[in-house]
Write an enzyme that holds these catalytic residues in place. Structure first.
Site, mmCIF file in Angstrom:
data_model
loop_
_atom_site.group_PDB
_atom_site.id
_atom_site.type_symbol
_atom_site.label_atom_id
_atom_site.label_comp_id
_atom_site.label_asym_id
_atom_site.label_seq_id
_atom_site.Cartn_x
_atom_site.Cartn_y
_atom_site.Cartn_z
ATOM 1 N N GLY A 46 38.330 22.359 47.036
ATOM 2 C CA GLY A 46 39.609 22.449 46.312
ATOM 3 C C GLY A 46 40.773 22.411 47.294
ATOM 4 N N ASP B 218 41.810 31.581 47.787
ATOM 5 C CA ASP B 218 41.051 32.783 47.407
ATOM 6 C C ASP B 218 40.930 33.795 48.550
ATOM 7 O OD1 ASP B 218 40.628 31.355 45.076
ATOM 8 O OD2 ASP B 218 38.663 30.628 45.699
ATOM 9 N N ARG C 91 38.402 33.162 42.245
ATOM 10 C CA ARG C 91 36.959 32.996 42.074
ATOM 11 C C ARG C 91 36.259 34.348 42.019
ATOM 12 N NH1 ARG C 91 34.510 27.808 42.517
ATOM 13 N NH2 ARG C 91 35.925 27.023 44.071
ATOM 14 N N ARG D 245 50.905 39.811 25.262
ATOM 15 C CA ARG D 245 50.937 38.375 25.540
ATOM 16 C C ARG D 245 50.162 38.106 26.826
ATOM 17 N NH1 ARG D 245 52.634 38.421 21.091
ATOM 18 N NH2 ARG D 245 54.487 37.403 20.249
ATOM 19 N N HIS E 208 46.215 26.495 38.090
ATOM 20 C CA HIS E 208 46.388 25.672 39.288
ATOM 21 C C HIS E 208 47.809 25.668 39.833
ATOM 22 C CE1 HIS E 208 42.476 24.401 37.851
ATOM 23 N NE2 HIS E 208 42.236 23.974 39.073
ATOM 24 N N GLN F 38 49.035 28.072 41.082
ATOM 25 C CA GLN F 38 48.875 28.866 42.312
ATOM 26 C C GLN F 38 48.424 28.011 43.501
ATOM 27 O OE1 GLN F 38 46.712 32.810 40.896
ATOM 28 N NE2 GLN F 38 46.416 31.123 39.487
ATOM 29 N N ARG F 39 47.904 26.838 43.211
ATOM 30 C CA ARG F 39 47.323 26.001 44.260
ATOM 31 C C ARG F 39 48.214 24.834 44.664
ATOM 32 N NH1 ARG F 39 41.204 24.644 42.857
ATOM 33 N NH2 ARG F 39 41.835 22.474 43.155
HETATM 34 O O1 F6P Z 1 38.684 28.095 45.166
HETATM 35 C C1 F6P Z 1 39.975 27.826 44.708
HETATM 36 C C2 F6P Z 1 40.020 27.859 43.206
HETATM 37 O O2 F6P Z 1 41.341 27.566 42.800
HETATM 38 C C3 F6P Z 1 39.521 29.140 42.569
HETATM 39 O O3 F6P Z 1 40.466 30.186 42.645
HETATM 40 C C4 F6P Z 1 39.204 28.663 41.179
HETATM 41 O O4 F6P Z 1 38.205 29.455 40.559
HETATM 42 C C5 F6P Z 1 38.683 27.288 41.414
HETATM 43 O O5 F6P Z 1 39.175 26.863 42.666
HETATM 44 C C6 F6P Z 1 39.088 26.290 40.362
HETATM 45 O O6 F6P Z 1 38.437 25.108 40.628
HETATM 46 P P1 F6P Z 1 38.798 23.721 39.949
HETATM 47 O O7 F6P Z 1 40.014 23.189 40.662
HETATM 48 O O8 F6P Z 1 37.593 22.912 40.174
HETATM 49 O O9 F6P Z 1 39.102 23.998 38.518
#
Ligand code: F6P
Length: 345
Positions: free
Chosen positions: A10, A126, A170, A270, A276, A278-279
């Protein structure tokens, strides 16, 4: 030297800053950096991108990864021979593999079993990679989650609501604990500690009894829905499926917990799932610095011939550890959760 760089698993904010650090260090010393597309898949298929001063420009604030990523598993795909041939045919002297625990394991095997000159760099929002104190991407994810909690505070307060915030992480509660403490959460649920719905509901009621009409509850996606009455513990999944690494797909605990809290407390609830968000996007300065230090260290290790190791942060020092020590999952520092608990209720 010809030095390949790949990103696997990821994505997370800061990957491009590592690519930049390896690439610019190499160019400055007359070496040739090469981007390998979509992780080990690109190496097996010999698909590359040139890393020069132009392609390495503007990368510090850029989220994602310019070389793309994938969860390609060379051993499962029977691509080890293709990777070895690519090394030979394209004249790589080293490859820097940026990834999480699984990438480190793939990298370890390719180094130990096939003698390839590889170095690992740990990444993930994570923060669960064993052997390093922090991975880049984590600080950005915590900042995004903290900003969200701050925003939810004002609307929760205006409407006397319970707000449940589901964060990623995760099987660990790093993001939940750090964002929960930074945002002043009134409850934090993580996979490492079983916390019953009854006790969270009681905490919310207690807050109301002492005049606080709203609550913010942070829940990690991997936390179990736990019941004191029955002893039942349930992992909530959006679909009953595993990801490409065999981990259960996670998500949905926020909605399940929110429903329970509204039913048990009678307070309007609520749920916000950050997902995502966060990513993606630009890394914080902390992540840019960590990623830059990791990339610089990886390059120095290539030059020193220190292969089969992963770059690591120990305290404030950048160092490295053998890849075979990167096993399992690093769980959250429970001391910080204990401090956070002082502010619950
Ligand atoms: O490992 C990073 C992460 O964003 C986790 O926090 C999350 O569970 C997982 O990847 C989500 O994965 P995908 O992008 O495959 O949905």
């Amino acid at each position: 030297m010809k030095i390949g760089v790949l990103t696997a698993g990821g994505d997370c904010p800061g990957l491009n800053a590592v690519i930049r650090a390896v690439g610019r260090s190499a160019i400055a010393r007359g070496d040739e950096p090469v981007g390998i597309l979509r992780a080990y898949e690109g190496l097996a298929k010999r698909e590359y991108m040139e890393l020069d001063m132009r392609t390495l420009g503007g990368l510090l604030p850029l989220g994602g990864t310019i070389v793309g990523t994938s969860s390609f598993e060379p051993h499962r795909e029977q691509a080890v021979e293709a990777i070895k041939s690519a090394f030979e045919a394209d004249g790589f002297d080293a490859v820097v593999a940026i990834g999480g625990e699984h990438t480190m394991e793939i990298t370890r095997r390719l180094h130990v079993e096939d003698g390839l000159p590889l170095i690992g760099v740990p990444k993930t929002i994570d923060n669960d990679v064993v052997g390093t104190d922090y991975t880049f991407g984590f600080d950005t994810a915590v900042q995004v989650a903290t900003d969200a909690i701050d925003r939810l505070h004002t609307t929760a307060q205006s409407h006397d609501r319970v707000m449940v915030v589901e964060v990623m992480g995760r099987n660990t509660g790093w993001i939940a604990v750090h964002a929960g403490v930074a945002g002043g959460a009134d409850g934090i649920l993580i996979p490492e500690v079983a916390t019953s719905v009854e006790s969270v509901a009681a905490g919310v009621v207690k807050r109301h009894e002492r005049g606080k009409s709203f609550s913010i509850i942070v829940v990690a996606e991997g936390a179990m829905l736990t019941y004191e009455e029955t002893g039942e513990q349930r992992l909530i999944q959006p679909v009953d499926a595993e990801d490409e690494y065999g981990y259960p797909r996670l998500g949905g605990i926020g909605a399940a917990l929110g429903e329970e809290l509204e039913r048990r407390t009678g307070f309007e609830t609520r749920v916000t799932v950050l997902g995502h968000v966060q990513r993606g996007g630009t890394p914080t300065s902390t992540d840019r610095i960590l990623a830059t230090r990791y990339g610089a260290q990886a390059y120095d290790m290539v030059k020193a011939g220190e292969f089969g190791r992963m770059v690591a942060l120990h305290g404030s020092e950048i160092t490295s550890i053998p890849l075979e020590r990167v096993k399992g999952v690093k769980t959250v520092d429970l001391e910080l959760l204990e401090i956070g608990k002082r502010f619950f209720g």
